[in-house]
Design an enzyme around this catalytic site. Structure first.
Site, PDB file in Angstrom:
ATOM      1  N   LYS A 197     -80.944 -84.013 -12.174  1.00 22.78           N
ATOM      2  CA  LYS A 197     -79.598 -84.425 -12.597  1.00 22.78           C
ATOM      3  C   LYS A 197     -79.748 -85.652 -13.494  1.00 22.78           C
ATOM      4  CE  LYS A 197     -75.493 -86.470 -12.226  1.00 22.78           C
ATOM      5  NZ  LYS A 197     -75.670 -87.468 -13.286  1.00 22.78           N
ATOM      6  N   GLU A 271     -85.742 -95.860  -6.285  1.00 24.41           N
ATOM      7  CA  GLU A 271     -86.200 -96.891  -7.213  1.00 24.41           C
ATOM      8  C   GLU A 271     -84.937 -97.554  -7.739  1.00 24.41           C
ATOM      9  OE1 GLU A 271     -86.905 -98.866  -9.975  1.00 24.41           O
ATOM     10  OE2 GLU A 271     -87.717 -97.263 -11.230  1.00 24.41           O
ATOM     11  N   CYS A 305     -85.013-101.864 -15.025  1.00 29.17           N
ATOM     12  CA  CYS A 305     -84.896-102.279 -13.631  1.00 29.17           C
ATOM     13  C   CYS A 305     -85.803-103.474 -13.353  1.00 29.17           C
ATOM     14  CB  CYS A 305     -85.213-101.116 -12.713  1.00 29.17           C
ATOM     15  SG  CYS A 305     -86.688-100.241 -13.206  1.00 29.17           S
ATOM     16  N   GLU A 405     -77.542-107.905 -10.451  1.00 25.52           N
ATOM     17  CA  GLU A 405     -78.294-107.374 -11.582  1.00 25.52           C
ATOM     18  C   GLU A 405     -77.338-107.196 -12.768  1.00 25.52           C
ATOM     19  OE1 GLU A 405     -79.703-103.267 -11.229  1.00 25.52           O
ATOM     20  OE2 GLU A 405     -81.575-103.902 -12.162  1.00 25.52           O
TER      21      GLU A 405
HETATM   22  P1  NAP Z   1     -75.845 -95.315 -11.025  1.00 26.97           P
HETATM   23  O1  NAP Z   1     -74.415 -95.098 -10.761  1.00 26.97           O
HETATM   24  O2  NAP Z   1     -76.710 -95.734  -9.901  1.00 26.97           O
HETATM   25  O3  NAP Z   1     -76.400 -93.949 -11.660  1.00 26.97           O
HETATM   26  C1  NAP Z   1     -77.703 -93.435 -11.535  1.00 26.97           C
HETATM   27  C2  NAP Z   1     -77.657 -91.928 -11.335  1.00 26.97           C
HETATM   28  O4  NAP Z   1     -77.006 -91.604 -10.092  1.00 26.97           O
HETATM   29  C3  NAP Z   1     -76.857 -91.190 -12.388  1.00 26.97           C
HETATM   30  O5  NAP Z   1     -77.473 -89.948 -12.646  1.00 26.97           O
HETATM   31  C4  NAP Z   1     -75.516 -91.031 -11.706  1.00 26.97           C
HETATM   32  O6  NAP Z   1     -74.729 -90.013 -12.238  1.00 26.97           O
HETATM   33  C5  NAP Z   1     -75.927 -90.706 -10.301  1.00 26.97           C
HETATM   34  N1  NAP Z   1     -74.888 -90.928  -9.300  1.00 26.97           N
HETATM   35  C6  NAP Z   1     -73.741 -91.659  -9.401  1.00 26.97           C
HETATM   36  N2  NAP Z   1     -73.060 -91.644  -8.224  1.00 26.97           N
HETATM   37  C7  NAP Z   1     -73.783 -90.895  -7.366  1.00 26.97           C
HETATM   38  C8  NAP Z   1     -73.633 -90.527  -5.990  1.00 26.97           C
HETATM   39  N3  NAP Z   1     -72.597 -90.942  -5.263  1.00 26.97           N
HETATM   40  N4  NAP Z   1     -74.584 -89.764  -5.412  1.00 26.97           N
HETATM   41  C9  NAP Z   1     -75.667 -89.376  -6.119  1.00 26.97           C
HETATM   42  N5  NAP Z   1     -75.866 -89.682  -7.421  1.00 26.97           N
HETATM   43  C10 NAP Z   1     -74.939 -90.446  -8.037  1.00 26.97           C
HETATM   44  O7  NAP Z   1     -76.023 -96.334 -12.204  1.00 26.97           O
HETATM   45  P2  NAP Z   1     -74.973 -96.633 -13.380  1.00 26.97           P
HETATM   46  O8  NAP Z   1     -73.558 -96.561 -12.880  1.00 26.97           O
HETATM   47  O9  NAP Z   1     -75.315 -95.785 -14.520  1.00 26.97           O
HETATM   48  O10 NAP Z   1     -75.312 -98.146 -13.696  1.00 26.97           O
HETATM   49  C11 NAP Z   1     -74.786 -99.176 -12.873  1.00 26.97           C
HETATM   50  C12 NAP Z   1     -75.812-100.222 -12.615  1.00 26.97           C
HETATM   51  O11 NAP Z   1     -76.933 -99.659 -11.937  1.00 26.97           O
HETATM   52  C13 NAP Z   1     -76.432-100.851 -13.841  1.00 26.97           C
HETATM   53  O12 NAP Z   1     -75.667-101.843 -14.393  1.00 26.97           O
HETATM   54  C14 NAP Z   1     -77.713-101.373 -13.271  1.00 26.97           C
HETATM   55  O13 NAP Z   1     -77.511-102.593 -12.640  1.00 26.97           O
HETATM   56  C15 NAP Z   1     -78.100-100.347 -12.257  1.00 26.97           C
HETATM   57  N6  NAP Z   1     -79.100 -99.396 -12.785  1.00 26.97           N
HETATM   58  C16 NAP Z   1     -80.380 -99.545 -12.396  1.00 26.97           C
HETATM   59  C17 NAP Z   1     -81.340 -98.681 -12.893  1.00 26.97           C
HETATM   60  C18 NAP Z   1     -82.773 -98.794 -12.505  1.00 26.97           C
HETATM   61  O14 NAP Z   1     -83.614 -98.367 -13.259  1.00 26.97           O
HETATM   62  N7  NAP Z   1     -83.085 -99.299 -11.334  1.00 26.97           N
HETATM   63  C19 NAP Z   1     -80.992 -97.701 -13.801  1.00 26.97           C
HETATM   64  C20 NAP Z   1     -79.656 -97.547 -14.154  1.00 26.97           C
HETATM   65  C21 NAP Z   1     -78.733 -98.414 -13.637  1.00 26.97           C
HETATM   66  P3  NAP Z   1     -73.702 -90.414 -13.409  1.00 26.97           P
HETATM   67  O15 NAP Z   1     -74.503 -90.935 -14.524  1.00 26.97           O
HETATM   68  O16 NAP Z   1     -73.103 -89.117 -13.751  1.00 26.97           O
HETATM   69  O17 NAP Z   1     -72.742 -91.402 -12.818  1.00 26.97           O
END
Ligand code: NAP
Ligand code: MG
Length: 502
Positions: A197, A271, A305, A405
């Site tokens: 996904k 992660e 990250c 973050e």
């Molecule tokens: P996120 O919500 O954690 O999204 C990561 C992945 O999880 C996406 O594929 C997302 O789908 C999916 N997802 C969302 N809600 C879910 C749920 N309830 N159950 C399972 N999967 C789900 O991250 P984001 O909203 O894009 O970013 C928010 C913050 O997360 C960023 O500002 C950053 O701080 C952090 N982040 C960290 C990393 C890292 O590498 N550790 C990477 C990205 C973001 P959708 O994209 O369709 O929502």
């Protein structure tokens, strides 16, 4: 100020044009069950790049069923390990043959400079698949000496390392292709069947990768791809027939996945986020350290990250280092990822723009001083999701932007007194993903590497990656390790077999 933007290759235009991109389920490209699609935007100007199928729970059910069927029929799981290895090498070769298309798609979709995608994302992806192709025929069990005290017989005891089963892989938008590779490499080497996904913001390179997986001859249903939003991710995390979830993303969603996993006690690796300390001692090569401190936070626009978002500098050289990092920040050329002279592109989405500028604003309100940057660049660039590289001083550890973050090009610089002081400050966070240490004193370097609670420590360097070296978090940065031989643990389970021989 309008910069010349590279014209995408004909193959990229063709990939983007035409009808909405479909889901990959059981070896076939299919529309979503609901018929819904969503727009994928170019973050450099907000224009629409493509329409993509919006998969929901129904599609997830179909994809999991296809993965289960493929796992149970055993075409891939029971394939000769040398054949499995060859398929993975073929996939790596195919990615290499399409390297420029991947680099351009990644730049258009995510916003990163195309030169960075060419130099880092794409070659790291190719190497990653080659590295795990090399593992596919070396996932061995052990022969164990056993002698149960209650039985005088003799026994052969050996272990089999069997693939864990149907794996859901949920990935973020910051390195869309590379994060797919990090997850797929080890899972494919181990013989798992997968539902991937991609993030809603950046689904395109995963879909091109899916095409190549089909072309090089992986059996149907080994890789299924469901593009969509968080509800599709949640459906995967909840699904009773998924044996394991591997997730990269926010700590908040990571916790939801752990809760959802309880239904069938599926295995989980996470992660998650970070707030990584980058520590510079006065005895370091200050030019090298300042350059590395800048790239630690500004690489990929801070959307890493492991970004070095908290910079700790020994008091006597604090002003000098902070001044140098600010000078570097001021010189960074912002622009669309597809402009050849761009050094920093836009953030990935308007949500991230709001989030990052919100943190900058809160920092200013709480009394921090931005010595460069501090907001959007203005002018034409404000059509896209650009933020200026920003360096803060006069910061305190209780500020919101220090606790949370940011995931943007924003660094906060703290002075420190000595090793004990900086170890305490560096560890005063819920996260523990990575850390940098700059010093010419070898004993100090090793002592600090031990003192910092983080899954990766870089000494006199930052952001070094190799498919062979493990990566993952301490504390709330998650658990499990990706890459290296360590990631094979995520995708195998051990079976102990006893055979009476006497
Ligand atoms: P996120 O919500 O954690 O999204 C990561 C992945 O999880 C996406 O594929 C997302 O789908 C999916 N997802 C969302 N809600 C879910 C749920 N309830 N159950 C399972 N999967 C789900 O991250 P984001 O909203 O894009 O970013 C928010 C913050 O997360 C960023 O500002 C950053 O701080 C952090 N982040 C960290 C990393 C890292 O590498 N550790 C990477 C990205 C973001 P959708 O994209 O369709 O929502
Ligand atoms: Mg989200």
């Amino acid at each position: 100020m309008a910069t010349a933007v590279l014209e995408p290759k004909a193959e990229v235009k063709q990939f983007l044009g035409g009808p909405a991109k479909k889901l990959l389920i059981g070896g076939k490209w299919v529309a979503s069950a609901s018929g819904q699609t969503f727009e994928v935007l170019n973050p450099a100007d907000g224009s629409v790049l493509a329409q993509v199928a919006r998969g929901n729970e129904q599609d997830v059910n179909l994809a999991v069923a296809a993965a289960r069927k493929s796992f149970d029929d055993g075409k891939y799981r029971r394939m000769s390990v040398h054949e499995r290895s060859k398929l993975m090498y073929r996939l790596a070769d195919a990615i290499e043959a399409h390297a420029e298309e991947f680099a351009q798609l990644e730049s258009l979709d995510n916003g990163k400079p195309v030169g960075v995608a060419r130099a880092a994302d794409v070659p790291l992806t190719i190497e990653h698949f080659r590295y795990y192709a090399g593992w596919a025929d070396k996932i061995d069990g052990d022969v164990i000496s056993v002698a149960p005290p209650y039985d005088p017989g003799r026994f052969l005891n050996y272990t089999l390392r069997e693939p864990v089963g149907v794996v859901a892989q949920i990935i973020p938008w910051n390195f869309p292709l590379l994060m797919a590779a990090w997850k797929l490499g080890a899972a494919l080497a181990c013989g798992c069947s997968i539902v991937l996904k991609p993030a809603e913001q950046t689904p395109l390179s995963a879909l091109l990768l899916g095409q190549l997986v089909c072309e090089v001859g992986f059996p149907d249903g080994v890789l299924n791809i469901v593009t969509g939003f968080g509800d599709a991710g949640a459906a995967l995390a909840n699904h009773r027939d998924v044996d394991k979830v591997a997730f990269t993303g926010s700590t908040e969603v990571g916790k939801k996945i752990v809760q959802a996993s309880a239904g069938n006690l599926k295995r989980v690796t996470l992660e998650l986020g970070g707030k990584s300390p980058n520590i510079i001692f006065a005895d370091a090569d200050l030019e090298v350290a300042a350059g590395a401190a800048a790239s630690a936070i500004f690489f990929n626009h801070g959307q890493c990250c492991c970004a070095g978002s908290r910079l700790f500098v020994e008091a006597p050289v604090y002003d000098e280092i902070v001044g140098r990092v600010a000078e570097i920040a001021k010189g960074i050329k912002l622009g669309p990822g597809m402009a050849p002279d761009t050094q920093m592109g836009p953030l990935v989405s308007s949500e991230q723009l709001d989030r990052v500028t919100g943190f900058i604003k809160s920092g200013l309100e709480e009394g921090a001083e931005a010595i460069c940057g501090g907001g959007r660049p203005g002018g034409d660039l404000d059509k896209g999701y650009f933020v200026q590289p920003t360096v803060f001083r006069k910061v305190r550890s209780d500020m919101t932007m220090i606790q949370e973050e940011i995931f943007g090009p924003v660094v906060a610089a703290f002075p420190f007194k000595d090793m004990a002081d900086v170890a305490a400050q560096a560890n005063a966070t819920q996260y523990g993903l990575a850390a940098g240490i700059f010093t010419r004193d070898i004993m100090k370097a090793h002592r600090m590497a031990e003192a910092v609670r983080a899954g990766t420590v870089w000494v006199n360097c930052y952001n070094m990656f190799d498919a062979a070296s493990p990566f993952g978090g301490y504390k709330q940065s998650g658990y499990g390790r990706e890459m290296g031989k360590h990631a094979l643990e995520n995708y195998t389970q051990t079976k102990s077999v006893w055979v009476r021989t006497e």
